[in-house]
Scaffold this motif. Sequence first.
Motif, mmCIF file in Angstrom:
data_model
loop_
_atom_site.group_PDB
_atom_site.id
_atom_site.type_symbol
_atom_site.label_atom_id
_atom_site.label_comp_id
_atom_site.label_asym_id
_atom_site.label_seq_id
_atom_site.Cartn_x
_atom_site.Cartn_y
_atom_site.Cartn_z
ATOM 1 N N ALA A 157 -5.418 -0.471 12.505
ATOM 2 C CA ALA A 157 -5.401 0.333 11.276
ATOM 3 C C ALA A 157 -4.619 1.621 11.493
ATOM 4 C CB ALA A 157 -6.832 0.645 10.825
ATOM 5 N N GLY A 158 -4.740 2.191 12.711
ATOM 6 C CA GLY A 158 -3.995 3.409 13.040
ATOM 7 C C GLY A 158 -2.500 3.189 13.006
ATOM 8 N N TYR A 159 -2.046 2.062 13.581
ATOM 9 C CA TYR A 159 -0.622 1.730 13.545
ATOM 10 C C TYR A 159 -0.117 1.623 12.108
ATOM 11 C CZ TYR A 159 -0.614 0.408 18.539
ATOM 12 O OH TYR A 159 -0.682 0.406 19.911
ATOM 13 N N ASN A 160 -0.837 0.854 11.305
ATOM 14 C CA ASN A 160 -0.412 0.617 9.923
ATOM 15 C C ASN A 160 -0.541 1.875 9.065
ATOM 16 O OD1 ASN A 160 0.146 -2.492 9.332
ATOM 17 N ND2 ASN A 160 -1.438 -2.360 10.890
ATOM 18 N N SER A 161 -1.506 2.720 9.401
ATOM 19 C CA SER A 161 -1.671 3.983 8.677
ATOM 20 C C SER A 161 -0.445 4.874 8.846
ATOM 21 C CB SER A 161 -2.922 4.717 9.174
ATOM 22 O OG SER A 161 -3.047 5.977 8.563
ATOM 23 N N ILE A 162 0.089 4.924 10.065
ATOM 24 C CA ILE A 162 1.289 5.732 10.325
ATOM 25 C C ILE A 162 2.454 5.228 9.473
ATOM 26 C CG2 ILE A 162 2.987 6.420 12.056
ATOM 27 C CD1 ILE A 162 0.284 7.779 12.405
ATOM 28 N N PHE A 163 2.579 3.912 9.353
ATOM 29 C CA PHE A 163 3.628 3.298 8.530
ATOM 30 C C PHE A 163 3.507 3.761 7.072
ATOM 31 C CE2 PHE A 163 5.022 -0.269 5.804
ATOM 32 C CZ PHE A 163 6.322 -0.437 6.232
ATOM 33 N N ILE A 164 2.282 3.754 6.546
ATOM 34 C CA ILE A 164 2.038 4.178 5.159
ATOM 35 C C ILE A 164 2.299 5.672 5.003
ATOM 36 C CG2 ILE A 164 0.273 4.401 3.355
ATOM 37 C CD1 ILE A 164 -1.073 1.890 4.650
ATOM 38 N N ILE A 165 1.841 6.452 5.983
ATOM 39 C CA ILE A 165 2.006 7.912 5.943
ATOM 40 C C ILE A 165 3.481 8.300 5.905
ATOM 41 C CG2 ILE A 165 1.773 10.003 7.373
ATOM 42 C CD1 ILE A 165 -0.996 8.850 8.220
ATOM 43 N N PHE A 166 4.309 7.593 6.646
ATOM 44 C CA PHE A 166 5.744 7.875 6.684
ATOM 45 C C PHE A 166 6.331 7.905 5.278
ATOM 46 C CE2 PHE A 166 10.099 6.147 6.714
ATOM 47 C CZ PHE A 166 10.745 7.108 7.483
ATOM 48 N N PHE A 167 6.018 6.875 4.488
ATOM 49 C CA PHE A 167 6.572 6.788 3.141
ATOM 50 C C PHE A 167 5.910 7.771 2.174
ATOM 51 C CE2 PHE A 167 7.698 2.672 4.988
ATOM 52 C CZ PHE A 167 9.046 2.633 4.687
ATOM 53 N N SER A 168 4.625 7.996 2.338
ATOM 54 C CA SER A 168 3.931 8.920 1.431
ATOM 55 C C SER A 168 4.427 10.350 1.610
ATOM 56 C CB SER A 168 2.412 8.849 1.638
ATOM 57 O OG SER A 168 2.047 9.326 2.919
ATOM 58 N N GLN A 169 4.742 10.740 2.868
ATOM 59 C CA GLN A 169 5.236 12.096 3.114
ATOM 60 C C GLN A 169 6.660 12.281 2.611
ATOM 61 O OE1 GLN A 169 2.864 14.496 4.335
ATOM 62 N NE2 GLN A 169 1.906 12.610 3.629
ATOM 63 N N ILE A 170 7.481 11.237 2.733
ATOM 64 C CA ILE A 170 8.833 11.296 2.163
ATOM 65 C C ILE A 170 8.751 11.513 0.659
ATOM 66 C CG2 ILE A 170 10.869 9.907 1.593
ATOM 67 C CD1 ILE A 170 10.782 8.724 4.356
ATOM 68 N N SER A 171 7.875 10.755 0.004
ATOM 69 C CA SER A 171 7.753 10.875 -1.457
ATOM 70 C C SER A 171 7.272 12.260 -1.860
ATOM 71 C CB SER A 171 6.816 9.798 -2.014
ATOM 72 O OG SER A 171 5.482 10.028 -1.621
ATOM 73 N N LEU A 186 0.835 -1.204 0.000
ATOM 74 C CA LEU A 186 0.000 0.000 0.000
ATOM 75 C C LEU A 186 0.870 1.255 0.000
ATOM 76 C CD1 LEU A 186 -2.857 -0.848 2.540
ATOM 77 C CD2 LEU A 186 -3.138 -0.358 0.108
ATOM 78 N N ALA A 187 1.940 1.228 0.810
ATOM 79 C CA ALA A 187 2.844 2.376 0.884
ATOM 80 C C ALA A 187 3.510 2.638 -0.463
ATOM 81 C CB ALA A 187 3.905 2.136 1.957
ATOM 82 N N PHE A 188 3.964 1.567 -1.131
ATOM 83 C CA PHE A 188 4.599 1.727 -2.440
ATOM 84 C C PHE A 188 3.600 2.288 -3.454
ATOM 85 C CE2 PHE A 188 5.951 -0.053 -6.619
ATOM 86 C CZ PHE A 188 7.154 0.644 -6.732
ATOM 87 N N GLY A 189 2.375 1.759 -3.434
ATOM 88 C CA GLY A 189 1.333 2.284 -4.314
ATOM 89 C C GLY A 189 1.030 3.737 -3.998
ATOM 90 N N SER A 190 1.041 4.075 -2.704
ATOM 91 C CA SER A 190 0.775 5.455 -2.286
ATOM 92 C C SER A 190 1.855 6.412 -2.771
ATOM 93 C CB SER A 190 0.669 5.531 -0.757
ATOM 94 O OG SER A 190 -0.465 4.854 -0.290
ATOM 95 N N ILE A 191 3.101 5.919 -2.778
ATOM 96 C CA ILE A 191 4.196 6.749 -3.276
ATOM 97 C C ILE A 191 3.992 7.066 -4.754
ATOM 98 C CG2 ILE A 191 6.674 6.750 -3.820
ATOM 99 C CD1 ILE A 191 7.073 5.121 -1.215
ATOM 100 N N LEU A 192 3.672 6.036 -5.545
ATOM 101 C CA LEU A 192 3.428 6.242 -6.978
ATOM 102 C C LEU A 192 2.237 7.169 -7.194
ATOM 103 C CD1 LEU A 192 3.895 2.585 -8.322
ATOM 104 C CD2 LEU A 192 5.559 4.453 -8.338
ATOM 105 N N GLY A 193 1.151 6.902 -6.450
ATOM 106 C CA GLY A 193 -0.034 7.748 -6.557
ATOM 107 C C GLY A 193 0.231 9.156 -6.070
ATOM 108 N N GLY A 194 1.072 9.263 -5.021
ATOM 109 C CA GLY A 194 1.406 10.586 -4.488
ATOM 110 C C GLY A 194 2.152 11.434 -5.488
ATOM 111 N N ILE A 195 3.060 10.825 -6.235
ATOM 112 C CA ILE A 195 3.808 11.553 -7.271
ATOM 113 C C ILE A 195 2.842 12.057 -8.353
ATOM 114 C CG2 ILE A 195 5.516 11.297 -9.117
ATOM 115 C CD1 ILE A 195 6.956 9.274 -7.250
ATOM 116 N N LEU A 196 1.911 11.181 -8.747
ATOM 117 C CA LEU A 196 0.923 11.565 -9.757
ATOM 118 C C LEU A 196 -0.005 12.659 -9.235
ATOM 119 C CD1 LEU A 196 -0.326 11.059 -12.543
ATOM 120 C CD2 LEU A 196 -1.680 9.207 -11.523
ATOM 121 N N GLY A 197 -0.463 12.494 -7.988
ATOM 122 C CA GLY A 197 -1.351 13.487 -7.390
ATOM 123 C C GLY A 197 -0.691 14.837 -7.241
ATOM 124 N N LYS A 198 0.603 14.830 -6.876
ATOM 125 C CA LYS A 198 1.350 16.080 -6.732
ATOM 126 C C LYS A 198 1.522 16.764 -8.083
ATOM 127 C CE LYS A 198 3.525 18.787 -3.836
ATOM 128 N NZ LYS A 198 2.804 19.397 -2.713
#
Length: 264
Positions: free
Chosen positions: A179-193, A78-90
């Motif tokens: 879900a909150g724990y795992n959300s933070i994990f995903i958020i970490f990578f999405s914000q870096i991207s 999910l985090a990897f997908g979020s990074i790709l989607g984040g680049i597109l969204g940005k």
Amino acid sequence: MVIFALYFVIGLLATTLGAAAGLGGGVIIKPVLDLFGHFDLPTISILSATTVLSMATVSLMKMKQQKIKLNKVSSSILAFGSILGGILGKAIFNLIAISLNIPNITAIIQSSLLVLLLLVIVIYFKNKDKSRSYRLTNKCIILLVGLALGLLSSFIGIGGGPLNVAVLCLLFSMTTKNAGYNSIFIIFFSQISALLVVAFTTGFGAYNLYMLLVMIPGGIIGGIIGNSLILKLSNLSIEKIFNFSVILIIIINISNIIKIGLSL
């Protein structure tokens, strides 16, 4: 000094709630800074992403110390997908907000889309016990879900917290707390991207980022407090914090839409 204190408190409270309920904090910081109107949209996006990244970093360090187990396979995809989607969204955000130079229209689109998504999330959590949940295992589908999450979150400028939590509960049958724990994990990578996209495109020199001097410490302290809360509180209490925060964010965003609409 009053302004610095105000922004410190914003960073602190937003990331405390964000760390405790998996919201991240950007979903609170972004509309609040929109409401104040001290900075333009691209600057707000960077202030939010950096503050949330500081919170997520501290939270993950605490989770590791406390040996909290994450669903690393699904969350990593999910985090990897979020990074790709984040680049597109940005990229889409930059096209609309910067290239087309229509910041007010962009802000209305962002706030309206966020209100719509949050209303759907509120309805889902109100009926969560009656709704069917799933356990996705197909990695391609999980990647596409992450891509969609990243695209929406990056365009709206929220970091993805409430969307992550809702999707993790619905599609992976997690409790709100897990879900909150795992959300933070995903958020970490999405914000870096999100920050890397800025670094390799426009750079940070053109932005007024002096408020990070107080917002980053606020994010760090918020991460520590929020992590302590999530350990002590029950799943039901975390869900109440989540629902309260989401309703508050909806009210703030509606205020922003009215404010910007009256100024046009």
